[in-house]
Structures are given as C-alpha cells and as structure tokens.
Design a protein around this motif. Structure first.
Motif, short mmCIF file in Angstrom:
data_model
loop_
_atom_site.label_atom_id
_atom_site.label_comp_id
_atom_site.label_asym_id
_atom_site.label_seq_id
_atom_site.Cartn_x
_atom_site.Cartn_y
_atom_site.Cartn_z
N ASP A 156 28.31 12.60 59.66
CA ASP A 156 27.52 11.47 59.49
C ASP A 156 26.12 11.55 59.29
N GLN A 157 25.56 12.95 59.81
CA GLN A 157 24.40 13.28 59.60
C GLN A 157 23.78 14.18 58.53
N ALA A 158 24.85 14.21 57.60
CA ALA A 158 24.64 14.89 56.23
C ALA A 158 23.84 14.34 55.07
N ARG A 159 23.69 13.00 55.10
CA ARG A 159 23.22 12.46 53.97
C ARG A 159 21.69 12.75 53.58
N GLY A 160 21.27 13.10 52.45
CA GLY A 160 20.06 13.68 52.22
C GLY A 160 19.90 15.20 52.40
N ARG A 161 21.04 15.84 53.22
CA ARG A 161 20.67 17.34 53.22
C ARG A 161 21.49 18.16 51.85
N VAL A 162 21.08 19.34 51.99
CA VAL A 162 21.52 20.23 50.87
C VAL A 162 22.61 20.98 51.46
N LEU A 163 23.83 21.08 50.72
CA LEU A 163 24.89 22.00 50.99
C LEU A 163 24.40 23.42 50.73
N ALA A 164 24.81 24.10 52.03
CA ALA A 164 24.67 25.56 51.94
C ALA A 164 25.57 26.51 51.54
N LYS A 213 27.74 24.71 46.32
CA LYS A 213 26.55 24.86 47.19
C LYS A 213 25.30 24.52 46.25
N GLY A 214 24.31 24.00 46.97
CA GLY A 214 23.04 23.50 46.32
C GLY A 214 23.25 22.11 45.89
N THR A 215 24.23 21.19 46.33
CA THR A 215 24.38 19.77 45.93
C THR A 215 23.44 19.05 47.12
N LEU A 216 22.90 18.13 46.75
CA LEU A 216 22.27 17.16 47.55
C LEU A 216 23.35 16.17 48.01
N ILE A 217 23.77 15.88 49.30
CA ILE A 217 24.84 15.30 49.86
C ILE A 217 24.34 13.74 50.04
N GLN A 218 25.26 12.82 49.16
CA GLN A 218 25.01 11.38 49.22
C GLN A 218 26.39 10.83 49.46
N ALA A 219 26.22 9.53 49.46
CA ALA A 219 27.57 8.78 49.79
C ALA A 219 28.85 9.42 49.23
N ALA A 220 28.60 9.73 47.79
CA ALA A 220 29.98 10.23 46.97
C ALA A 220 30.43 11.41 47.47
#
Length: 401
Positions: A27-35, A145-152
């Motif tokens: 629930d805090q991941a929106r707008g973060r970049v997956l590592a 990896k490297g994906t901007l996390i959004q609602a989808a």
C-alpha cells in the motif's frame, strides 16, 4: 548548437542508477520503482471457475428438454461438491467449477422450477468456464525490475499475495532558484519584482515523477548566498536542479560558484526552442543541471531533457518515453533555425492521429500556455510545417510521469 537528441542522450546518461533498495508494503508502493523482478506464485485463476451466474452441468448429460436437478447452490468462495450424473449445480460468477462439470449454462438460457433447471437454449460445451491459469501461470514473470509501480502493477502483485516488495530508495532532489527580482507567492510585491513560479513548478514536476524534493531553496545573486545554498543541497541530494544565473551577466554567479566547489560546468546551447541554454556539472557523483530562468523554458527543458535523467537515477527500465505522432491543426506556418517545441493541445481524430492545435502565442514568456497544453509538438530545425503535416508529439502524461 548541440543537437537536441544528442543533448537528451547526454543528460540521460549523466547520472547513475541507484544501488540502494529497501522493502515497502504494497500500500506504500505506488510511485516507487521495483528493484527486483517478481514472478507469479499461483495460477490465476487458481482453479477453473464460472464466468457467469448460471448452472454447471456435464455436457454429455444434455439432451433437449431435459431437466437437471439442482444438487447444490455454490457461491463464490464455497467448496463445490462433485457433480452427480444428470444433476446441475447452481453457480455464481467466480464459483469453482465442480468436479465432473465442464460447462456453465447462463441463468438467462433456462429456468429453475421446483429445484430443477430446464435449459431453453442449447449450450456449447465448455462455455463460460474460466480455466485454471488462463491469466497467469505460477512461475510467470509478472512485473520486471525497473518498473514504475502504479495501480495496475499493484493489482497484479496483490493478486499473487505479495504484501511487501523491494524497491529502490526514493531519488532525493534539491531545487535552487536564483534572482533578486523573485519573491515568494503571498508576499507583498513591488513593481520591479515578480513571483517565483519556477520553484513550485519544478517541485511539482519532480514529485509527480515519484522523486522526493528534499530542499526547495532560493538564493540571492551573491556568491555567499549561492555557496550556502549549494552546501546544503550537495550534502543531502542525489540530484540538484538550478534555475537561472548561468549566463554571462554580472550577476550570473552560478557557474563560478560551482567551480569554487570543485565542479566543472559544461554550458550547452541546445538546438531547441524554448530552452536553448542548458548547463550540466557534477560535484563528486552528484549531477547539477542548470535550467534557463524563463519558466516556460525551464518547463520545456525539464520535460524533454531532465526527466530522462531522473528516470535513469530512479532505476527505471524505460528512460525515454515513446514519442507519439499527430497532425498539426493550424493556419500558421512554423519554421525556425532550432527544433521548435510548440505547446499544443491534442484532440482525438477519426483518422487515428491526434489533432494538435498550437496555442495562439508561442513566446517563451507565455506561462498561460502551460496549463492549456497537453504536450509539445516538434517542428525540426529549418523545416516548414503547417496545417495537416504529421509531427512528433511529446505527451505530458507520459513525459512527466
């Protein structure tokens, strides 16, 4: 002048991808970049289930006019009994397909009377059954990896049971505006002063991209003030963005101060309009990008040249967004010695290409064009473009995200 595409490539490569990652809840991941690349943990759906409200049967039992006793009413989330020969089981969307059943008959295609279901429209074998793994199989890659996390992406991760993910630490950005003529919005203004729109504008652009503004400073046109501001920014920021003060006037002191701090500054004249003067320096490993002081120019340079650098430093896979194309809708002709980035509004067109209408005034001081426009249309240098011509289109929704 430096070619626009060359300048864009140089800026995109001026910073390093992140090396520090951390865990955060979904629930805090929106707008973060997956590592790290993540994989499916279960089949989706995890079992055959019904795509409709209806009745499960074994197709081999069907004959016209036959009535199927209703053996069970099975709601989504309930365990289903094995289907007995010649019977039906009442299902609802998402209900598990019972063992022994292979077909779902929609409730609209029959009628239930006295706990028996009579089919009025012949079914097709296998209809309305969502097979196990139809969407995703366990072990499939689901988010790279490297994906901007959004609602989808959050929907996909949640469906696989991920409660936490590993993401890169937020990019820390410092913004420095300069100029004795600028005052903060809300303060009393003298005729010779103007409100500082660059600071709030750039802070919003940075935050919208998922980076974190840790300092938003303003410095007077003195070496002492600039020294103090840079000391603060360089001590705690991964990237520093400055606005104004890098020309050759008596009070353009940003370049000498950066030099005093050990940085060497490359001042480019980029073949673009608006936004010709752009400067890049490094203090240690920290990039410093200096934008022109005009707000429209600063907006254009950030959108087209700085946003790829931010994506690089965030660890994103796609650094430069895809360029779209549209058809100019105008009575004017455009032709300049520099690549002209027109502020335009895109509207749907039936021919598949957006209709791009330029703002009536394209001067670099026309701030009102920014909230009106949806993106930039690129007219290449020394090229005549007019209504009906197809041009590259840089959509703000993609370039500022």
């Amino acid at each position: 002048m430096l070619d626009f595409d060359v300048a864009q490539s140089r800026l995109a490569a001026a910073g390093k991808p992140p090396s520090i990652s951390e865990s955060c809840t979904l629930d805090q991941a929106r707008g973060r970049v997956l590592a790290q690349t993540l994989f499916a943990t279960v089949d989706m759906p995890p079992a055959d289930n019904s795509a409709m409200d209806g009745y499960a049967i074994n197709y081999a039992d069907y004959t016209p006019g036959k009535r199927f006793p209703v053996q069970q009413r099975c709601y989504a989330g309930d365990p289903a009994q094995p289907l007995q020969k010649g019977n039906s089981i009442r299902l609802f969307t998402g209900s598990v397909i019972p063992e022994g059943a292979d077909t779902v008959v929609m409730q609209e295609d029959g009628a239930e009377v006295d706990n028996e279901f009579e089919i009025h429209r012949p079914p097709a074998q296998g209809s309305h059954v969502r097979p196990q793994g139809e969407d995703v199989h366990a072990g499939d890659q689901i988010v790279a990896k490297g994906t901007l996390i959004q609602a989808a992406q959050i929907a996909m991760l949640a469906s696989q049971g991920y409660a936490e993910v590993t993401v890169y630490a937020p990019l820390k950005v410092g913004i420095l505006t300069t100029g004795d003529e600028l005052i903060q919005p809300g303060q009393p203004r003298s005729p010779e002063q103007i409100y500082n729109s660059n600071g709030p504008m750039l802070a919003a652009m940075v935050e919208n991209m998922g980076a974190k503004v840790v300092h938003l400073l303003h410095a007077a046109d003195t070496e002492e003030s600039l020294h103090s501001a840079f000391s603060t920014l360089l001590a705690s920021c991964d990237l520093v963005i400055t606005v104004g003060g890098v020309s050759v006037g008596e009070k353009d002191l940003v370049k000498p101060v950066i030099g005093q701090l050990g940085g060497s500054l490359d001042l480019w004249r980029v073949c673009m309009k608006p936004g010709k003067p752009v400067a890049l320096a490094h203090s240690g490993t920290t990039p410093i990008v200096c934008l022109p002081g005009n707000p429209v120019s600063a907006f254009a340079v950030f959108t087209l040249l700085v946003s790829p650098l931010i994506r690089t430093m965030q660890g994103r896979t796609q650094v430069v967004p895809d360029v779209q194309y549209g058809r100019l809708s105008t009575d004017r002709k455009f032709n300049d010695k520099r690549d002209d980035f027109l502020r335009v509004r895109a509207e749907y067109s039936s021919d598949g290409l957006s209709r791009l209408s330029p703002f009536t005034q394209q001067g670099s001081g026309i701030i009102s064009s920014l909230p009106w426009a949806s993106g930039f249309a690129r007219v290449p240098a020394n090229t005549v473009m007019q209504g009906g011509d197809v041009v590259a289109y840089y959509d703000f929704q993609h370039w500022l995200a």
